[in-house]
Design a protein around this motif. Structure first.
Motif, PDB file in Angstrom:
ATOM      1  N   PHE A 107       0.851  -1.192   0.000  1.00  0.00           N
ATOM      2  CA  PHE A 107       0.000   0.000   0.000  1.00  0.00           C
ATOM      3  C   PHE A 107       0.885   1.240   0.000  1.00  0.00           C
ATOM      4  CE2 PHE A 107      -2.445  -3.395   1.870  1.00  0.00           C
ATOM      5  CZ  PHE A 107      -3.705  -3.235   1.309  1.00  0.00           C
ATOM      6  N   GLN A 108       0.584   2.172  -0.881  1.00  0.00           N
ATOM      7  CA  GLN A 108       1.341   3.414  -0.957  1.00  0.00           C
ATOM      8  C   GLN A 108       1.068   4.274   0.278  1.00  0.00           C
ATOM      9  OE1 GLN A 108       3.620   4.132  -3.270  1.00  0.00           O
ATOM     10  NE2 GLN A 108       3.207   2.152  -4.231  1.00  0.00           N
ATOM     11  N   PRO A 109       2.018   5.146   0.649  1.00  0.00           N
ATOM     12  CA  PRO A 109       1.815   5.975   1.848  1.00  0.00           C
ATOM     13  C   PRO A 109       0.565   6.850   1.802  1.00  0.00           C
ATOM     14  CG  PRO A 109       4.113   6.034   1.160  1.00  0.00           C
ATOM     15  CD  PRO A 109       3.368   5.327   0.073  1.00  0.00           C
ATOM     16  N   ASP A 110       0.102   7.217   0.591  1.00  0.00           N
ATOM     17  CA  ASP A 110      -1.072   8.095   0.488  1.00  0.00           C
ATOM     18  C   ASP A 110      -2.313   7.348  -0.017  1.00  0.00           C
ATOM     19  OD1 ASP A 110      -0.147   7.616  -2.026  1.00  0.00           O
ATOM     20  OD2 ASP A 110      -0.095   9.709  -2.686  1.00  0.00           O
ATOM     21  N   SER A 111      -2.314   6.007   0.122  1.00  0.00           N
ATOM     22  CA  SER A 111      -3.482   5.229  -0.322  1.00  0.00           C
ATOM     23  C   SER A 111      -4.718   5.582   0.508  1.00  0.00           C
ATOM     24  CB  SER A 111      -3.190   3.727  -0.198  1.00  0.00           C
ATOM     25  OG  SER A 111      -2.148   3.338  -1.076  1.00  0.00           O
ATOM     26  N   ALA A 112      -5.878   5.341  -0.070  1.00  0.00           N
ATOM     27  CA  ALA A 112      -7.137   5.669   0.597  1.00  0.00           C
ATOM     28  C   ALA A 112      -7.363   4.788   1.815  1.00  0.00           C
ATOM     29  CB  ALA A 112      -8.295   5.512  -0.385  1.00  0.00           C
ATOM     30  N   HIS A 113      -7.986   5.370   2.837  1.00  0.00           N
ATOM     31  CA  HIS A 113      -8.330   4.616   4.036  1.00  0.00           C
ATOM     32  C   HIS A 113      -9.811   4.824   4.334  1.00  0.00           C
ATOM     33  CE1 HIS A 113      -7.852   2.591   7.868  1.00  0.00           C
ATOM     34  NE2 HIS A 113      -8.468   3.587   8.460  1.00  0.00           N
ATOM     35  N   PRO A 114     -10.568   3.744   4.603  1.00  0.00           N
ATOM     36  CA  PRO A 114     -12.021   3.873   4.827  1.00  0.00           C
ATOM     37  C   PRO A 114     -12.354   4.340   6.244  1.00  0.00           C
ATOM     38  CG  PRO A 114     -11.366   1.571   4.908  1.00  0.00           C
ATOM     39  CD  PRO A 114     -10.132   2.337   4.544  1.00  0.00           C
ATOM     40  N   TYR A 115     -13.431   5.120   6.334  1.00  0.00           N
ATOM     41  CA  TYR A 115     -13.983   5.604   7.603  1.00  0.00           C
ATOM     42  C   TYR A 115     -15.464   5.264   7.640  1.00  0.00           C
ATOM     43  CZ  TYR A 115      -9.929   8.464   8.966  1.00  0.00           C
ATOM     44  OH  TYR A 115      -8.684   8.888   9.363  1.00  0.00           O
ATOM     45  N   ASP A 116     -15.953   4.798   8.805  1.00  0.00           N
ATOM     46  CA  ASP A 116     -17.382   4.617   8.973  1.00  0.00           C
ATOM     47  C   ASP A 116     -17.944   5.754   9.835  1.00  0.00           C
ATOM     48  OD1 ASP A 116     -16.610   4.035  11.539  1.00  0.00           O
ATOM     49  OD2 ASP A 116     -17.028   1.892  11.415  1.00  0.00           O
ATOM     50  N   ASP A 117     -19.209   5.661  10.184  1.00  0.00           N
ATOM     51  CA  ASP A 117     -19.858   6.747  10.922  1.00  0.00           C
ATOM     52  C   ASP A 117     -19.363   6.875  12.357  1.00  0.00           C
ATOM     53  OD1 ASP A 117     -21.307   7.458   8.734  1.00  0.00           O
ATOM     54  OD2 ASP A 117     -23.124   6.360   9.302  1.00  0.00           O
ATOM     55  N   ARG A 118     -18.663   5.878  12.868  1.00  0.00           N
ATOM     56  CA  ARG A 118     -18.090   6.004  14.200  1.00  0.00           C
ATOM     57  C   ARG A 118     -16.820   6.856  14.192  1.00  0.00           C
ATOM     58  NH1 ARG A 118     -18.461  -0.123  16.780  1.00  0.00           N
ATOM     59  NH2 ARG A 118     -20.711  -0.411  16.505  1.00  0.00           N
ATOM     60  N   CYS A 119     -16.124   6.836  13.074  1.00  0.00           N
ATOM     61  CA  CYS A 119     -14.862   7.581  12.973  1.00  0.00           C
ATOM     62  C   CYS A 119     -15.026   8.920  12.267  1.00  0.00           C
ATOM     63  CB  CYS A 119     -13.810   6.758  12.231  1.00  0.00           C
ATOM     64  SG  CYS A 119     -13.498   5.135  12.910  1.00  0.00           S
ATOM     65  N   LEU A 120     -16.162   9.114  11.605  1.00  0.00           N
ATOM     66  CA  LEU A 120     -16.348  10.319  10.790  1.00  0.00           C
ATOM     67  C   LEU A 120     -17.795  10.764  10.898  1.00  0.00           C
ATOM     68  CD1 LEU A 120     -15.327  12.285   8.515  1.00  0.00           C
ATOM     69  CD2 LEU A 120     -16.120  10.564   6.892  1.00  0.00           C
ATOM     70  N   SER A 121     -18.007  12.025  11.183  1.00  0.00           N
ATOM     71  CA  SER A 121     -19.364  12.594  11.210  1.00  0.00           C
ATOM     72  C   SER A 121     -19.387  13.869  10.367  1.00  0.00           C
ATOM     73  CB  SER A 121     -19.799  12.890  12.651  1.00  0.00           C
ATOM     74  OG  SER A 121     -18.931  13.827  13.258  1.00  0.00           O
ATOM     75  N   TRP A 122     -20.537  14.089   9.721  1.00  0.00           N
ATOM     76  CA  TRP A 122     -20.690  15.221   8.801  1.00  0.00           C
ATOM     77  C   TRP A 122     -21.613  16.262   9.413  1.00  0.00           C
ATOM     78  CZ3 TRP A 122     -18.608  14.980   3.676  1.00  0.00           C
ATOM     79  CH2 TRP A 122     -18.011  13.763   3.348  1.00  0.00           C
ATOM     80  N   GLN A 123     -21.236  17.530   9.266  1.00  0.00           N
ATOM     81  CA  GLN A 123     -22.103  18.660   9.615  1.00  0.00           C
ATOM     82  C   GLN A 123     -22.375  19.436   8.326  1.00  0.00           C
ATOM     83  OE1 GLN A 123     -18.906  18.434  11.565  1.00  0.00           O
ATOM     84  NE2 GLN A 123     -20.066  16.858  12.656  1.00  0.00           N
ATOM     85  N   TYR A 124     -23.503  19.115   7.683  1.00  0.00           N
ATOM     86  CA  TYR A 124     -23.761  19.642   6.343  1.00  0.00           C
ATOM     87  C   TYR A 124     -24.031  21.144   6.358  1.00  0.00           C
ATOM     88  CZ  TYR A 124     -24.322  14.661   5.457  1.00  0.00           C
ATOM     89  OH  TYR A 124     -24.117  13.309   5.385  1.00  0.00           O
ATOM     90  N   ASP A 125     -24.759  21.629   7.331  1.00  0.00           N
ATOM     91  CA  ASP A 125     -25.073  23.057   7.366  1.00  0.00           C
ATOM     92  C   ASP A 125     -23.812  23.902   7.512  1.00  0.00           C
ATOM     93  OD1 ASP A 125     -27.750  22.482   7.121  1.00  0.00           O
ATOM     94  OD2 ASP A 125     -28.086  22.410   9.293  1.00  0.00           O
ATOM     95  N   ALA A 126     -22.895  23.450   8.382  1.00  0.00           N
ATOM     96  CA  ALA A 126     -21.653  24.198   8.590  1.00  0.00           C
ATOM     97  C   ALA A 126     -20.588  23.835   7.563  1.00  0.00           C
ATOM     98  CB  ALA A 126     -21.123  23.933   9.997  1.00  0.00           C
ATOM     99  N   GLU A 127     -20.845  22.760   6.760  1.00  0.00           N
ATOM    100  CA  GLU A 127     -19.881  22.253   5.781  1.00  0.00           C
ATOM    101  C   GLU A 127     -18.543  21.918   6.458  1.00  0.00           C
ATOM    102  OE1 GLU A 127     -19.515  24.503   2.226  1.00  0.00           O
ATOM    103  OE2 GLU A 127     -21.681  24.681   1.919  1.00  0.00           O
ATOM    104  N   THR A 128     -18.633  21.139   7.516  1.00  0.00           N
ATOM    105  CA  THR A 128     -17.456  20.675   8.244  1.00  0.00           C
ATOM    106  C   THR A 128     -17.636  19.186   8.549  1.00  0.00           C
ATOM    107  OG1 THR A 128     -18.401  21.227  10.415  1.00  0.00           O
ATOM    108  CG2 THR A 128     -17.044  22.918   9.328  1.00  0.00           C
ATOM    109  N   VAL A 129     -16.522  18.540   8.911  1.00  0.00           N
ATOM    110  CA  VAL A 129     -16.548  17.146   9.343  1.00  0.00           C
ATOM    111  C   VAL A 129     -15.751  17.021  10.639  1.00  0.00           C
ATOM    112  CG1 VAL A 129     -16.804  16.174   7.026  1.00  0.00           C
ATOM    113  CG2 VAL A 129     -14.516  16.559   7.956  1.00  0.00           C
TER     114      VAL A 129
END
Length: 412
Positions: A107-129
């Motif tokens: 795997f390359q150093p900048d390869s993609a890494h998956p996140y689920d909803d426990r590790c990542l949350s979205w705030q759409y109104d503020a456009e932040t994560v």
């Protein structure tokens, strides 16, 4: 239907190093897990988790991150096995296949890494994560995307999102479950002829010339040759960067073409007929100077873009046999190799029809599409009525009707 939406992260000076360190750490951990999987003969995910989970936790990864690292490695080996089984890496003993089977997946150093909803949350109104990193959870990390992409995220985002770094810029690639529109009954079909000189020609008269894209590819090819001749690390790094730039440019062209074709079909209530060009690179024989244009021909990507846009809009889509579409006259049906005078000219030897060769092919594809749709849809013939016998209400083996009792003798 699953689609992906890519948003650009805009971390500040304190957040960017944490994201970069996280991507590096999870990919280094993936390489360690891959080495264990290769040594143990690529065991199942449960067994690999028993052998590597404790080590990943001790190295500073969170529980969910460690689980995702193990699953990412298992998925990589699954893809490798599928490619070997399909023959994409050559036959047994081929140099490319032996190389792939003789060492662990890297795997390359900048390869993609998956996140689920426990590790990542979205705030759409503020456009932040808010996102997990090895330095702790980062909050209020800004992102940027188009208004349509934000609407799609808000309404349909579901499942994992991938964090990826490209040329120092971080992106989140989110999976969205978009409902498909109900397919309507088409009033006709738009035949689409795919090519290299003209990327796409439709039976409605639209022609997407490939002159600009082909010129861009030739320019990039000359630059690659010059950089390869140097052979330095910086030259190789620039080659990779330019390669990604060329891919993005070609994808943007194909997106624009597919959007115009699907929009026209939806507006006019027609379906789309495409050629089934699978395996064309193995079937045709070309001169040396023709090989590069054929192998950089993006017909598969354009076909995929048309397919998913058509499914999303409810536009019927059929694939037809491309045989003789460039040699058959779209007016009289006469087939002759000599009908194709040159790349751009079609002149029928039977009826004298003179057309642009791609226009003629698109009309043939249109006709084949209509025939295939008619042959493939459900029958609309009324069901055969049940046969009844001569007694009232009982089946009759000789006719399809119920017989009435006949009075014998006497007057009515």
């Amino acid at each position: 239907m699953k689609i992906v939406v890519r948003v650009k992260l805009l971390p500040d000076t304190g957040q960017a190093p944490a994201l970069r360190a996280t991507v590096r750490a999870v990919n280094e951990a993936a390489n360690r897990v891959s080495a264990v999987a290769f040594e143990r003969g690529v065991p199942r995910e449960f067994e690999l988790r028993k052998r590597t989970y404790a080590d990943l936790k001790a190295s500073g990864l969170g529980a969910q991150a460690a689980q995702h690292v193990i699953k990412k490695v298992c998925d990589a080996y699954t893809v490798l096995k599928a490619n070997i089984r399909a023959g994409n890496l050559g036959g047994p003993g081929s140099k490319r296949r032996v190389k792939a089977e003789s060492k662990p997946v890297r795997f390359q150093p900048d390869s993609a890494h998956p996140y689920d909803d426990r590790c990542l949350s979205w705030q759409y109104d503020a456009e932040t994560v808010s996102i997990w990193t090895t330095a702790g959870r980062l909050k209020n990390v800004r992102f940027a995307c188009s208004a349509n992409a934000l609407t799609t995220l808000r309404a349909h985002r579901k499942g994992e999102s991938d964090l990826v770094e490209r040329d120092g810029v971080f992106y989140l690639v989110a999976t969205c479950e978009v409902p498909e529109a109900e397919t309507y009954e088409p009033s006709g079909f738009i035949g689409v002829d795919l090519g290299i000189v003209n990327i796409a020609t439709t039976s409605t008269g639209y022609r997407a010339a490939g002159r600009g894209l082909n010129r861009h590819r030739r320019r990039q090819l000359e630059l690659r040759r010059k950089l390869q001749a140097k052979g330095t690390k910086s030259a190789k790094r620039l080659i990779r960067r330019r390669s990604r730039r060329e891919q993005r440019h070609a994808a943007n062209v194909n997106h624009n073409i597919s959007k115009k074709i699907v929009t026209t079909a939806e507006r006019t209530g027609r379906g789309i007929a495409l050629e089934d060009l699978k395996g064309i690179r193995d079937r045709v024989r070309l001169r040396k100077d023709q090989r590069a244009p054929l192998h950089t021909w993006g017909f598969h990507q354009l076909g995929r873009f048309i397919a998913y846009k058509a499914r999303r809009a409810g536009v019927p889509l059929v694939y037809v046999d491309p045989a003789y579409t460039s040699q058959q006259c779209s007016r009289c049906g006469h087939i002759d190799r000599k009908n194709r005078v040159d790349q751009a000219t079609f002149a029928c030897r039977a009826c004298g029809t003179l057309l642009h060769a791609d226009d003629n092919a698109s009309h043939n594809i249109d006709r084949k599409g209509r025939a295939m749709w008619t042959a493939g849809r459900e029958s609309r013939v009324p069901a055969t009525p049940k046969r009844v016998s001569g007694r009232r209400g009982q089946p009759d083996s000789r006719s399809g009707f119920t017989s009435k009792p006949v009075r014998r003798g006497g007057s009515s």
